[in-house]
Scaffold this motif. Structure first.
Motif, PDB file in Angstrom:
ATOM      1  N   ALA B 164       0.831  -1.212   0.000  1.00  0.00           N
ATOM      2  CA  ALA B 164       0.000   0.000   0.000  1.00  0.00           C
ATOM      3  C   ALA B 164       0.858   1.252   0.000  1.00  0.00           C
ATOM      4  O   ALA B 164       0.501   2.267  -0.602  1.00  0.00           O
ATOM      5  CB  ALA B 164      -0.917   0.013   1.220  1.00  0.00           C
ATOM      6  N   CYS B 165       2.032   1.181   0.662  1.00  0.00           N
ATOM      7  CA  CYS B 165       2.928   2.344   0.715  1.00  0.00           C
ATOM      8  C   CYS B 165       3.382   2.737  -0.683  1.00  0.00           C
ATOM      9  O   CYS B 165       3.429   3.912  -1.031  1.00  0.00           O
ATOM     10  CB  CYS B 165       4.127   2.050   1.620  1.00  0.00           C
ATOM     11  N   VAL B 166       3.694   1.722  -1.493  1.00  0.00           N
ATOM     12  CA  VAL B 166       4.153   1.987  -2.857  1.00  0.00           C
ATOM     13  C   VAL B 166       2.990   2.527  -3.697  1.00  0.00           C
ATOM     14  O   VAL B 166       3.132   3.498  -4.436  1.00  0.00           O
ATOM     15  CB  VAL B 166       4.717   0.700  -3.493  1.00  0.00           C
ATOM     16  N   ALA B 167       1.819   1.893  -3.536  1.00  0.00           N
ATOM     17  CA  ALA B 167       0.657   2.270  -4.350  1.00  0.00           C
ATOM     18  C   ALA B 167       0.194   3.688  -4.057  1.00  0.00           C
ATOM     19  O   ALA B 167      -0.296   4.384  -4.933  1.00  0.00           O
ATOM     20  CB  ALA B 167      -0.486   1.303  -4.112  1.00  0.00           C
ATOM     21  N   THR B 168       0.372   4.129  -2.821  1.00  0.00           N
ATOM     22  CA  THR B 168      -0.142   5.440  -2.432  1.00  0.00           C
ATOM     23  C   THR B 168       0.891   6.537  -2.627  1.00  0.00           C
ATOM     24  O   THR B 168       0.573   7.720  -2.574  1.00  0.00           O
ATOM     25  CB  THR B 168      -0.640   5.395  -0.963  1.00  0.00           C
ATOM     26  N   CYS B 169       2.150   6.137  -2.890  1.00  0.00           N
ATOM     27  CA  CYS B 169       3.227   7.116  -3.054  1.00  0.00           C
ATOM     28  C   CYS B 169       3.186   7.708  -4.456  1.00  0.00           C
ATOM     29  O   CYS B 169       3.038   6.976  -5.428  1.00  0.00           O
ATOM     30  CB  CYS B 169       4.580   6.468  -2.820  1.00  0.00           C
ATOM     31  N   LYS B 170       3.325   9.010  -4.557  1.00  0.00           N
ATOM     32  CA  LYS B 170       3.279   9.652  -5.882  1.00  0.00           C
ATOM     33  C   LYS B 170       4.472   9.251  -6.737  1.00  0.00           C
ATOM     34  O   LYS B 170       4.440   9.377  -7.950  1.00  0.00           O
ATOM     35  CB  LYS B 170       3.184  11.164  -5.759  1.00  0.00           C
ATOM     36  N   ASN B 171       5.547   8.778  -6.105  1.00  0.00           N
ATOM     37  CA  ASN B 171       6.739   8.340  -6.847  1.00  0.00           C
ATOM     38  C   ASN B 171       6.879   6.818  -6.876  1.00  0.00           C
ATOM     39  O   ASN B 171       7.910   6.314  -7.293  1.00  0.00           O
ATOM     40  CB  ASN B 171       8.012   8.907  -6.224  1.00  0.00           C
ATOM     41  N   SER B 172       5.900   6.100  -6.366  1.00  0.00           N
ATOM     42  CA  SER B 172       6.005   4.642  -6.193  1.00  0.00           C
ATOM     43  C   SER B 172       7.286   4.273  -5.454  1.00  0.00           C
ATOM     44  O   SER B 172       8.025   3.387  -5.871  1.00  0.00           O
ATOM     45  CB  SER B 172       5.983   3.914  -7.532  1.00  0.00           C
ATOM     46  N   SER B 173       7.560   4.949  -4.364  1.00  0.00           N
ATOM     47  CA  SER B 173       8.769   4.653  -3.592  1.00  0.00           C
ATOM     48  C   SER B 173       8.502   3.505  -2.628  1.00  0.00           C
ATOM     49  O   SER B 173       7.427   3.409  -2.039  1.00  0.00           O
ATOM     50  CB  SER B 173       9.198   5.887  -2.815  1.00  0.00           C
ATOM     51  N   ALA B 174       9.509   2.639  -2.480  1.00  0.00           N
ATOM     52  CA  ALA B 174       9.379   1.525  -1.539  1.00  0.00           C
ATOM     53  C   ALA B 174      10.153   1.826  -0.262  1.00  0.00           C
ATOM     54  O   ALA B 174      10.567   0.922   0.460  1.00  0.00           O
ATOM     55  CB  ALA B 174       9.876   0.242  -2.180  1.00  0.00           C
ATOM     56  N   ALA B 175      10.348   3.111   0.036  1.00  0.00           N
ATOM     57  CA  ALA B 175      11.173   3.492   1.186  1.00  0.00           C
ATOM     58  C   ALA B 175      10.609   2.954   2.500  1.00  0.00           C
ATOM     59  O   ALA B 175      11.363   2.483   3.354  1.00  0.00           O
ATOM     60  CB  ALA B 175      11.319   5.006   1.254  1.00  0.00           C
ATOM     61  N   LEU B 176       9.283   2.993   2.672  1.00  0.00           N
ATOM     62  CA  LEU B 176       8.727   2.557   3.951  1.00  0.00           C
ATOM     63  C   LEU B 176       8.930   1.055   4.151  1.00  0.00           C
ATOM     64  O   LEU B 176       9.366   0.614   5.213  1.00  0.00           O
ATOM     65  CB  LEU B 176       7.239   2.913   4.049  1.00  0.00           C
ATOM     66  N   PHE B 177       8.645   0.290   3.116  1.00  0.00           N
ATOM     67  CA  PHE B 177       8.812  -1.165   3.198  1.00  0.00           C
ATOM     68  C   PHE B 177      10.270  -1.534   3.486  1.00  0.00           C
ATOM     69  O   PHE B 177      10.566  -2.264   4.427  1.00  0.00           O
ATOM     70  CB  PHE B 177       8.360  -1.818   1.889  1.00  0.00           C
ATOM     71  N   THR B 178      11.174  -1.005   2.661  1.00  0.00           N
ATOM     72  CA  THR B 178      12.591  -1.357   2.788  1.00  0.00           C
ATOM     73  C   THR B 178      13.144  -0.902   4.134  1.00  0.00           C
ATOM     74  O   THR B 178      13.884  -1.627   4.792  1.00  0.00           O
ATOM     75  CB  THR B 178      13.397  -0.720   1.631  1.00  0.00           C
ATOM     76  N   SER B 179      12.742   0.299   4.535  1.00  0.00           N
ATOM     77  CA  SER B 179      13.281   0.833   5.789  1.00  0.00           C
ATOM     78  C   SER B 179      12.757   0.076   7.000  1.00  0.00           C
ATOM     79  O   SER B 179      13.443  -0.046   8.012  1.00  0.00           O
ATOM     80  CB  SER B 179      12.935   2.315   5.918  1.00  0.00           C
ATOM     81  N   ALA B 180      11.533  -0.446   6.901  1.00  0.00           N
ATOM     82  CA  ALA B 180      10.979  -1.191   8.035  1.00  0.00           C
ATOM     83  C   ALA B 180      11.840  -2.424   8.310  1.00  0.00           C
ATOM     84  O   ALA B 180      12.183  -2.716   9.462  1.00  0.00           O
ATOM     85  CB  ALA B 180       9.542  -1.602   7.746  1.00  0.00           C
ATOM     86  N   LYS B 181      12.217  -3.122   7.232  1.00  0.00           N
ATOM     87  CA  LYS B 181      13.040  -4.331   7.421  1.00  0.00           C
ATOM     88  C   LYS B 181      14.451  -3.961   7.888  1.00  0.00           C
ATOM     89  O   LYS B 181      15.001  -4.601   8.789  1.00  0.00           O
ATOM     90  CB  LYS B 181      13.072  -5.127   6.102  1.00  0.00           C
ATOM     91  N   ILE B 182      15.009  -2.906   7.299  1.00  0.00           N
ATOM     92  CA  ILE B 182      16.355  -2.474   7.695  1.00  0.00           C
ATOM     93  C   ILE B 182      16.369  -2.064   9.169  1.00  0.00           C
ATOM     94  O   ILE B 182      17.251  -2.462   9.934  1.00  0.00           O
ATOM     95  CB  ILE B 182      16.830  -1.310   6.790  1.00  0.00           C
ATOM     96  N   SER B 183      15.356  -1.302   9.581  1.00  0.00           N
ATOM     97  CA  SER B 183      15.289  -0.840  10.975  1.00  0.00           C
ATOM     98  C   SER B 183      15.086  -2.005  11.925  1.00  0.00           C
ATOM     99  O   SER B 183      15.734  -2.087  12.972  1.00  0.00           O
ATOM    100  CB  SER B 183      14.123   0.128  11.167  1.00  0.00           C
ATOM    101  N   HIS B 184      14.175  -2.879  11.559  1.00  0.00           N
ATOM    102  CA  HIS B 184      13.878  -4.038  12.409  1.00  0.00           C
ATOM    103  C   HIS B 184      15.163  -4.769  12.794  1.00  0.00           C
ATOM    104  O   HIS B 184      15.418  -5.040  13.960  1.00  0.00           O
ATOM    105  CB  HIS B 184      12.899  -4.949  11.655  1.00  0.00           C
ATOM    106  N   LEU B 185      16.009  -5.028  11.792  1.00  0.00           N
ATOM    107  CA  LEU B 185      17.226  -5.800  12.074  1.00  0.00           C
ATOM    108  C   LEU B 185      18.334  -4.929  12.666  1.00  0.00           C
ATOM    109  O   LEU B 185      19.121  -5.404  13.487  1.00  0.00           O
ATOM    110  CB  LEU B 185      17.702  -6.494  10.795  1.00  0.00           C
ATOM    111  N   ALA B 186      18.373  -3.641  12.275  1.00  0.00           N
ATOM    112  CA  ALA B 186      19.452  -2.774  12.784  1.00  0.00           C
ATOM    113  C   ALA B 186      19.289  -2.479  14.267  1.00  0.00           C
ATOM    114  O   ALA B 186      20.257  -2.187  14.961  1.00  0.00           O
ATOM    115  CB  ALA B 186      19.491  -1.477  11.986  1.00  0.00           C
ATOM    116  N   LYS B 187      18.048  -2.567  14.749  1.00  0.00           N
ATOM    117  CA  LYS B 187      17.799  -2.237  16.152  1.00  0.00           C
ATOM    118  C   LYS B 187      18.231  -3.354  17.092  1.00  0.00           C
ATOM    119  O   LYS B 187      18.402  -3.136  18.286  1.00  0.00           O
ATOM    120  CB  LYS B 187      16.299  -1.973  16.361  1.00  0.00           C
ATOM    121  N   LEU B 188      18.375  -4.565  16.557  1.00  0.00           N
ATOM    122  CA  LEU B 188      18.665  -5.716  17.424  1.00  0.00           C
ATOM    123  C   LEU B 188      20.136  -6.131  17.295  1.00  0.00           C
ATOM    124  O   LEU B 188      20.735  -6.008  16.237  1.00  0.00           O
ATOM    125  CB  LEU B 188      17.772  -6.891  17.021  1.00  0.00           C
ATOM    126  N   PRO B 189      20.713  -6.657  18.399  1.00  0.00           N
ATOM    127  CA  PRO B 189      22.125  -7.063  18.333  1.00  0.00           C
ATOM    128  C   PRO B 189      22.374  -8.141  17.266  1.00  0.00           C
ATOM    129  O   PRO B 189      23.438  -8.147  16.655  1.00  0.00           O
ATOM    130  CB  PRO B 189      22.416  -7.591  19.736  1.00  0.00           C
TER     131      PRO B 189
END
Lengths: 225, 247
Positions: B164-189
């Motif tokens: 939905a993030c990509v579909a609703t973005c005017k640029n079709s950016s996948a930043a929210l999806f990609t960043s969620a996974k990156i953050s999820h793992l970066a936050k944990l040891p």
């Protein structure tokens, strides 16, 4: 360091953010200088002209001005590259109501930026070019009399209107730009995110109001108001 | 209740699609949106026409398989919901409802409302994992993680990859999806060790798949059924800048 970081969508946005924030810093200095125009006419004349002379004579300021020219060109050029890529990835819906979930000015930074660019061309031609390369009269302190040029420009009401409209475009551009730039650089920590937003908003209002009030004041003061 | 539907019909990836009108008379307001679509498909099947194909799986709002643009908004007008959790009581008698697929250059359309979101899978494959030794699972309390950190990582991990993030973005950016996974793992040891490599690879893959730039409009956060925060995008940018400078 690898090569990829220079071509990534994120690094392109980094360039936008860094140049944008530098331009934000410049606006503060510019506004502080311009506020001298709000002084009583005699004082404003001397003070504004000597300030202009000080800036153009200083080697350090000259170096900064090259950074400024670079920032302007890089900011606009990078925006063009980013917009072209976004055009390519953008899609069309038969029925599109996506505007409901975001601010109009956050979606139209390019339009606002273009208005600002057009304004800058006029602004550079009328003041920067005249000061640098035109022949100007000198005031009694022996400084180039930029004050007279400014005051006579703001005598016509349409010029004031042009300025106010352009400054509103700057205002909305900043309202989204400042916080967007900070986030792009990744300096958007959950703990102080609301302060960043608040500072960005206050900054945008102050800059817009400050730059709007000056031409209006100068225009009205010709009628002795 | 009665509704008029305008549904995107497209035979396959190559053919040209168009909106087709359907009228439904017996829609119950307690039906979910997908049940309403089922009703439509039942009618079409009885008439001998091809049913409208759309993605769906759990119908409990947790799998992220369903997703369509309803009246021009991803997952419909109610924030924080997937299409399967949207109910017909949100619509009025006689409403015209536009139904379109999630559109993006990186999400090729397969048929009707069905799209290919495997670009997301490829982004995950490029670095959205941790390298761990095989063997017996380690004792959980060997690695102490502060409660708030664990919760925050879990908030990022809540992304269901619906698009939905990509579909609703005017640029079709996948930043929210990609960043969620990156953050999820970066936050944990467990994820920290490979954080730099991960962010460079995943961002590079994201660009390669044909998603656009992030303009920070925050539309994605509003339409995300899991409420994934745009602060994840800030963290991705931070991790990316750190990795670019130091690795």
């Amino acid at each position: 360091m690898n090569n990829y970081i220079f071509q990534s969508t994120l690094s392109r946005k980094n360039l936008m953010a860094v140049t944008g924030l530098f331009l934000c810093f410049f606006l503060v200095i510019h506004l502080l200088g311009n506020l001298q125009l709000l002084l009583p006419a005699n004082e404003a004349n001397a003070s504004f002209n000597s300030y202009s002379a000080l800036l153009s004579g200083n080697i350090f300021i000259r170096l900064i001005s090259y950074v400024l020219y670079f920032s302007l060109i890089a900011h606009a050029g990078d925006a063009l590259i980013i917009t072209l890529r976004n055009r390519k990835t953008a899609v069309k819906y038969v029925y599109d109501d996506r505007k409901q979930v975001s601010k109009w000015y956050s979606r139209n930074m390019g339009v606002l930026g273009t208005i600002i660019l057009v304004f800058l061309v006029i602004h550079f031609k009328d003041f920067w070019y005249v000061y640098k390369f035109g022949s100007l009269p000198y005031d009694r302190n022996g400084n180039k009399d930029l004050y007279v040029i400014v005051v006579s420009a703001f005598e016509s009401w349409w010029y004031v209107v042009l300025y106010v409209i352009s400054m509103l475009a700057v205002g909305y551009h900043l309202l989204h730009g400042v916080k967007s730039a900070v986030r792009t650089l990744g300096l958007y920590h959950p703990r102080y995110v609301k302060y960043v937003q608040l500072i960005g908003t206050i900054y945008s209002y102050v800059i817009t109001f400050g730059f709007c009030i000056i031409p209006v004041y100068v225009h009205l003061s010709q009628f002795g108001l | 209740m009665k509704v008029h539907l305008k549904v995107w019909r497209q035979k396959d990836a190559k053919s040209k699609g168009s909106m087709v009108n359907y009228d439904l008379d017996n829609v119950d307001q307690h039906m979910s949106f997908l049940e309403m679509m089922d009703t439509l498909n039942e009618q079409l099947t009885l008439k001998g026409e091809m049913p409208v194909e759309f993605d769906h799986d759990c119908r409990e709002g947790i799998c992220g398989t369903c997703g369509m643009m309803i009246n021009g908004q991803a997952h419909g007008p109610v924030p924080g919901l997937t299409v399967c959790q949207l109910h017909m009581r949100e619509f009025k008698e006689g409403d015209t409802i536009y139904v379109e697929p999630f559109r993006a250059m990186a999400f090729p359309l397969k048929r009707d409302l069905k799209i290919d979101r495997s670009a997301f899978d490829r982004i995950i494959q490029s670095g959205g994992f941790i390298t761990a030794n095989t063997g017996m699972p380690a004792e959980a309390n060997n690695l102490l993680i502060v409660h708030e950190t664990a919760e925050s990582a879990f908030d990022s991990a809540a992304c269901i990859g619906c698009g939905a993030c990509v579909a609703t973005c005017k640029n079709s950016s996948a930043a929210l999806f990609t960043s969620a996974k990156i953050s999820h793992l970066a936050k944990l040891p467990q994820g920290e060790q490979e954080a730099a490599k991960r962010v460079l690879k995943m961002v590079s893959k994201m660009d390669e798949e044909g998603f656009g730039h992030c303009s920070n409009t925050e539309a994605c956060e509003v339409k995300c059924p899991q409420g994934i925060s745009v602060l994840n995008i800030a963290r991705m940018n931070w991790e990316f800048n750190k990795a670019s400078l130091l690795h």
